[in-house]
Enzyme design. Sequence first.
Site, PDB file in Angstrom:
ATOM      1  N   GLY A   1       2.022  -8.930 -13.628  1.00 45.13           N
ATOM      2  CA  GLY A   1       3.371  -9.466 -13.819  1.00 45.13           C
ATOM      3  C   GLY A   1       3.811 -10.288 -12.616  1.00 45.13           C
TER       4      GLY A   1
ATOM      5  CE1 TYR B   1     -12.041   3.730  -8.865  1.00 42.32           C
ATOM      6  CE2 TYR B   1     -14.366   3.609  -9.432  1.00 42.32           C
ATOM      7  CZ  TYR B   1     -13.296   3.159  -8.696  1.00 42.32           C
ATOM      8  OH  TYR B   1     -13.458   2.146  -7.790  1.00 42.32           O
TER       9      TYR B   1
ATOM     10  CE  LYS C   1       2.011   6.984 -13.014  1.00 42.96           C
ATOM     11  NZ  LYS C   1       2.910   8.091 -12.571  1.00 42.96           N
TER      12      LYS C   1
ATOM     13  CG  ASP D   1      -2.149   0.846   1.107  1.00 43.94           C
ATOM     14  OD1 ASP D   1      -2.161   1.748   0.245  1.00 43.94           O
ATOM     15  OD2 ASP D   1      -3.111   0.610   1.849  1.00 43.94           O
TER      16      ASP D   1
ATOM     17  CG  LEU E   1       7.097  -4.651  -5.206  1.00 43.27           C
ATOM     18  CD1 LEU E   1       8.076  -3.798  -4.416  1.00 43.27           C
ATOM     19  CD2 LEU E   1       5.735  -4.669  -4.507  1.00 43.27           C
TER      20      LEU E   1
END
Length: 298
Positions: A87, A130, A76, A16, A46
């Site tokens: 991924g 959104y 994004k 988060d 990440l």
Amino acid sequence: MCETLINSGAYVTCIDNFASGQKANIQSLMDNERFRFIEHNISTPLPIDTPLDYVFHMASRASPFEFEHYPIQILKANTMGVLVALGIAKKHHARFVYTSTSEVYGNPDIVPTPETYHGNVNPIGPRGCYDEAKRCGEAYVIAFRRQHHLNTRIARIFNTYGPRIRTDGIYGRVIPRFIDQALTGKTLTVFGDGSQTRSFTYVTDQIEGLLRLAALDAAEGQVINIGNVNEITVLELAKKVIALTGSHSSLSFHPLPEDDPLRRRPDVTRAKKILGWQPKASLDTGLARTIEWIRSVS
Ligand code: UDP
């Protein structure tokens, strides 16, 4: 969600950046040896090396007040952020659950709205960042399923509320705003004439729906509405909140925001049939618990 998973014995990695989530909500889990927290914006890559069985993408600001201030972050989180999360799932051969939204239907012509309805969305309106981002997120998920045979599931979540929902400033959705206004003796700010409807789902019902969606083999590749079928007007909601809080607040009426959907009610045939799910908490019960919680933290 994290608490429910930890209580069921799972190992949880929570990511988060607190764009809309709050640290206090996971504080009690921080010392648990099965809980790992990474502060990170999922829109940027990440590396995760510990094995994973499931990946849930639940990131995104979702309050209409924020659409005006953070449209690029919202786009994004639901495009690049979905790509990053997909991924990670692909690398670990994990099941992928995407929390999409009833907003993909825009202002629907068909109510109750089934998953087969393709939407009536304004891409350049104030909600476009959104609605269209979530639609794009769904397209990414299906593309990974088609091209990489990833095991995927998409939830279309209808307005969800309950303890721990934010009440402050522009984060506040209609239920916490009305409760906060009622408890502090302010007027309840009804937009338009209050005849627009929503179908509110209590948080624990939502979590149960998402976990069934993740766990059941029959849900592979499915897109499923997860929402309560009990539709209520915003005006009725305001009156209910005043009654349940015992408040002396009155109502004030303000212009209806542009593109505010007039009706929102899910067709939950698929959720019932494939997930064996239906909500348990009534609006009165859920509101009473939410009021109690907001009272306790105010
Ligand atoms: N709303 C309202 N007063 C408020 C905030 C919201 O009347 O102070 C209305 C809003 O116009 C919408 C409904 O309540 O019709 C639900 O708003 P929310 O922001 O919770 O989310 P939405 O369902 O529009 O995404």
